[in-house]
Scaffold this active site. Structure first.
Site, PDB file in Angstrom:
ATOM      1  N   ASP A  10      49.773  27.560  64.872  1.00 19.28           N
ATOM      2  CA  ASP A  10      49.057  26.549  64.286  1.00 19.28           C
ATOM      3  C   ASP A  10      47.661  26.476  65.127  1.00 19.28           C
ATOM      4  O   ASP A  10      47.829  26.095  66.362  1.00 19.28           O
ATOM      5  CB  ASP A  10      49.687  25.196  64.510  1.00 19.28           C
ATOM      6  CG  ASP A  10      48.936  24.048  64.108  1.00 19.28           C
ATOM      7  OD1 ASP A  10      47.863  24.003  63.774  1.00 19.28           O
ATOM      8  OD2 ASP A  10      49.657  22.749  63.884  1.00 19.28           O
ATOM      9  N   ASN A  35      40.050  33.886  60.399  1.00 19.30           N
ATOM     10  CA  ASN A  35      40.434  33.811  58.813  1.00 19.30           C
ATOM     11  C   ASN A  35      41.340  32.593  58.458  1.00 19.30           C
ATOM     12  O   ASN A  35      40.937  32.156  57.245  1.00 19.30           O
ATOM     13  CB  ASN A  35      40.977  34.975  58.485  1.00 19.30           C
ATOM     14  CG  ASN A  35      41.568  35.030  56.923  1.00 19.30           C
ATOM     15  OD1 ASN A  35      40.247  35.105  56.229  1.00 19.30           O
ATOM     16  ND2 ASN A  35      42.428  34.790  56.321  1.00 19.30           N
ATOM     17  N   LYS A  69      37.555  30.296  72.255  1.00 16.33           N
ATOM     18  CA  LYS A  69      37.784  29.921  73.434  1.00 16.33           C
ATOM     19  C   LYS A  69      38.622  30.547  74.469  1.00 16.33           C
ATOM     20  O   LYS A  69      38.320  31.471  75.219  1.00 16.33           O
ATOM     21  CB  LYS A  69      37.939  28.357  73.754  1.00 16.33           C
ATOM     22  CG  LYS A  69      38.181  27.988  75.097  1.00 16.33           C
ATOM     23  CD  LYS A  69      38.910  26.201  75.084  1.00 16.33           C
ATOM     24  CE  LYS A  69      39.165  25.974  76.403  1.00 16.33           C
ATOM     25  NZ  LYS A  69      39.547  24.250  76.588  1.00 16.33           N
ATOM     26  N   TYR A 111      34.833  21.354  52.856  1.00 16.77           N
ATOM     27  CA  TYR A 111      34.571  22.745  53.067  1.00 16.77           C
ATOM     28  C   TYR A 111      33.421  23.177  53.419  1.00 16.77           C
ATOM     29  O   TYR A 111      33.194  23.861  54.333  1.00 16.77           O
ATOM     30  CB  TYR A 111      35.159  23.406  51.849  1.00 16.77           C
ATOM     31  CG  TYR A 111      35.397  25.103  51.844  1.00 16.77           C
ATOM     32  CD1 TYR A 111      36.520  25.247  52.394  1.00 16.77           C
ATOM     33  CD2 TYR A 111      34.368  25.750  51.407  1.00 16.77           C
ATOM     34  CE1 TYR A 111      36.571  26.720  52.615  1.00 16.77           C
ATOM     35  CE2 TYR A 111      34.752  27.135  51.389  1.00 16.77           C
ATOM     36  CZ  TYR A 111      35.772  27.607  51.902  1.00 16.77           C
ATOM     37  OH  TYR A 111      35.966  28.875  51.965  1.00 16.77           O
ATOM     38  N   LYS A 116      32.140  25.128  56.947  1.00 18.01           N
ATOM     39  CA  LYS A 116      31.865  26.525  56.761  1.00 18.01           C
ATOM     40  C   LYS A 116      30.137  26.454  57.508  1.00 18.01           C
ATOM     41  O   LYS A 116      29.965  27.437  58.054  1.00 18.01           O
ATOM     42  CB  LYS A 116      31.884  27.070  55.655  1.00 18.01           C
ATOM     43  CG  LYS A 116      33.194  27.351  55.024  1.00 18.01           C
ATOM     44  CD  LYS A 116      33.911  27.960  56.118  1.00 18.01           C
ATOM     45  CE  LYS A 116      35.489  28.586  55.480  1.00 18.01           C
ATOM     46  NZ  LYS A 116      36.038  29.620  56.287  1.00 18.01           N
ATOM     47  N   VAL A 135      36.433  35.066  45.966  1.00 19.06           N
ATOM     48  CA  VAL A 135      37.127  36.269  45.971  1.00 19.06           C
ATOM     49  C   VAL A 135      38.413  35.641  45.480  1.00 19.06           C
ATOM     50  O   VAL A 135      39.224  34.780  45.785  1.00 19.06           O
ATOM     51  CB  VAL A 135      37.724  36.687  47.580  1.00 19.06           C
ATOM     52  CG1 VAL A 135      38.513  37.752  47.448  1.00 19.06           C
ATOM     53  CG2 VAL A 135      36.344  37.037  48.282  1.00 19.06           C
TER      54      VAL A 135
END
Length: 280
Positions: free
Chosen positions: A83, A110, A144, A176, A180, A209
């Site tokens: 997580d 990702n 980090k 979103y 980003k 995608v």
């Protein structure tokens, strides 16, 4: 066939890679084909309404993805639950990766939430926090702790999977797009701070995608625009100069390149992988 022999034996940690036919799986496959040893991670279980079973890589699916990738590529691929919102888990997975394979050479961020789409006036604070948490806080925590390990080793590569939404705004995607855009800013700061340690940090910005998540997005936005999914996809193809939406392999290829020696002088960049649709 491997194109970057220098990646042979490198150790890669990929977040949000526990779902079949997902972007993370595609990236993992390509790095395995290049000879990397891969640790793929996902959250493992449901975390409330914001992270339902239809949207997360469960422990079972993640283990199957890792096993299938190892079998199909002949590479070493293991799954670990993570997580990315929990700093102690991030630190533990980095440590476990090094204990298992001896180093951590590549981090691919990702993990992300791209399914909480609502108008700006309708999205609630819990949903906003979930998106910003996974997409941005999660990347910060992994950079980090992976960054500390890479500094100790004397170098590494970090690739953040951003989005076309890191460059352009889209309706119903306030959280979103904000996350980003923020990820590109984080990429640039990390690149500045880590370059002296031999660590390159870049972002990849794919356009649409059609993964499992992408298929849901197609249905959602087609309905909002009053179109059939078929018409929505036809319109999408028409506006993309290359004539098609992206494939997981497109993003995976860019990621592999950024991890290769050919990209040694590239850092702090946000590279479009959009078939010409995004041009800034």
């Amino acid at each position: 066939m491997a194109r970057f022999p220098e990646l042979q034996g490198k150790v890669a940690l990929i977040t949000g890679a526990g779902r079949r036919a997902g972007l993370g799986e595609g990236i993992a496959r390509r790095l395995l084909q290049e000879g990397c040893k891969v640790v793929l991670t996902d959250i493992g279980q449901v975390r409330g309404a914001e992270m339902p079973v239809t949207a997360v890589g469960t422990d079972g699916e993640m283990a199957l993805v890792a096993a299938e990738l190892a079998a199909s590529t002949g590479g070493q691929c293991v799954a670990m639950a993570l997580d990315v919102l929990e700093e102690a888990q991030v630190e533990a997975v980095v440590k476990a990766t090094v204990e298992r394979f001896g180093s951590l050479d590549i981090l691919v961020n990702n993990a992300g939430i791209g399914y909480l789409m609502k108008s700006l006036v309708d999205i609630d604070a819990k949903e906003w926090d979930a998106v910003l948490g996974v997409n941005l806080r999660g990347a910060f925590l992994t950079i980090k702790h992976a960054g500390r390990q890479m500094i100790a080793q004397g170098g590494g590569r970090i690739v953040n999977i951003a989005s076309q939404a890191a460059k352009s705004a889209f309706p119903h995607a306030a959280a979103y797009c904000s996350s980003k855009h923020g990820l590109v800013g984080l990429t640039r700061v990390a690149a500045l701070e880590l370059a002296a340690h031999g660590i390159n940090v870049n972002a990849v910005c794919p356009n649409h995608v059609t993964t499992g998540l992408g298929a849901w997005q197609n249905e959602y936005f087609a309905e909002k625009q009053g179109k059939s999914v078929e018409q929505y996809l036809a319109d999408m193809r028409a506006r993309i100069p290359a004539g098609r939406p992206g494939l997981p392999s497109d993003t995976a290829a860019a990621t592999a390149f950024l991890c290769s020696d050919d990209a040694v002088y590239i850092t702090g960049e946000a590279i479009n992988v959009s078939g010409g649709e995004e041009n800034h």
